[in-house]
Design an enzyme around this catalytic site. Structure first.
Site: not given
Ligand SMILES: NC(=O)c1ccc[n+]([C@@H]2O[C@H](COP(=O)([O-])OP(=O)(O)OC[C@H]3O[C@@H](n4cnc5c(N)ncnc54)[C@H](O)[C@@H]3O)[C@@H](O)[C@H]2O)c1
Length: 271
Positions: A150, A163
């Site tokens: 990401s 995350y």
């Protein structure tokens, strides 16, 4: 009609029952790959597999829980039995459940379980998928592993530190896998999507928020699942046969600049 650059290949993709994973599975199938759709959301995986088969492709839906090594082992045993090889592994799934991301907030209040869950699914799950897939890739003479990381893996932000950190570890894992397995003709690269406007993202954000993201994106539009899918097909194919160990941003340039500079210092949005 898509170019059949993956004709005859077998691709395993995690989290392919919806959104970005669905787009990637459809694109891999359109490029000629036989696709194994592995997801904890088995209904979603079955729906996408049916759509691929209705379009003339070959697909197998399989239940997978990335937090459970036995489930990962079962997946690759099933793939070995059905196809006897894997050429492409796309580690797309992540624990993005609303309750997980809501709990993943201030580090000073972080429950260890929240941190552990992010790493158990996103990072340990990715590592175990690679561990159990690689013997089949070696038998096939090599392969391409694509890890979805990401944009937040290379940034600091005000929320979701577990995350983001779990994705940062995927970037490092990617370089290690590329280093350890290159001589076996196995390539490993990571993709860093920026904000990709899936149905899920659209439901979570207001139009005003989406407009704000678009203003700070260097290109004149928001990201789509197909942008990730096109990159996955390229990295999976022989067109990328000399590319390994790389961390690719697919984000319209949003992480290449400091978004506030133009707006705050020059009174101009974006740049
Ligand atoms: N959408 C974005 O803007 C964006 C941005 C950056 C990175 N990403 C990454 O792209 C990937 C796909 O994102 P998305 O937006 O399509 O998310 P999504 O939540 O729609 O998809 C995640 C998929 O993973 C599956 N999954 C979750 N936990 C699992 C588990 N324990 N075992 C097996 N499967 C599991 C889900 O069922 C789902 O199909 C994720 O890795 C995400 O972190 C997305």
């Amino acid at each position: 009609m898509a170019e059949r650059i993956l004709q005859g290949k077998v691709a395993v993709i995690s989290g392919s029952g919806a959104n970005i994973g669905e787009a990637c599975a459809r694109a891999l199938a359109e490029a000629g790959a036989r696709v194994v759709l592995a997801d904890i959301n088995i209904d979603g995986a079955r729906r996408v597999a049916r759509a691929i088969e209705d379009g003339g492709g070959e697909a197998l839906a399989w239940p997978l829980d990335l937090a459970d090594e036995a489930s990962i082992r079962d997946l690759f045993e099933a793939v070995a039995e059905r196809y006897g090889r894997v050429d492409i592994l796309h580690n797309n799934a992540a624990d993005t459940r609303a309750e997980q991301l809501a709990a993943d907030d201030l580090i000073t209040d972080m429950a260890a379980e929240t941190w552990d869950r992010a790493f158990a699914v996103n990072t340990r799950g990715t590592m175990l998928m690679i561990k159990h897939c690689v013997p089949l890739m070696i038998e096939a003479g090599g392969g391409s592993i694509i890890n979805t990381s990401s944009g937040v893996s290379i940034l600091g932000d005000i929320f979701n530190p577990a995350y983001s950190s779990s994705k940062g570890a995927i970037n490092t894992l990617t370089r290690n896998v590329a280093t350890q397995l290159g001589k076996k003709n196995i390539r490993c690269n990571a993709l860093l999507p920026g904000m990709i406007v899936t149905a899920h993202a659209r439901a979570m954000m207001t139009q005003e928020q989406l407009d704000m993201v678009e203003r700070h994106t260097l290109l004149p539009r928001l990201g789509r699942a197909e942008d990730i899918a096109e990159t996955v097909v390229f990295l999976a194919s022989d067109k990328a046969s000399f590319i390994t160990g790389q961390i690719f941003s697919v984000d319209g340039g949003i992480t290449t600049h400091q978004p506030y500079v133009g707006e705050v210092l020059a009174g101009r949005p974006t740049s």
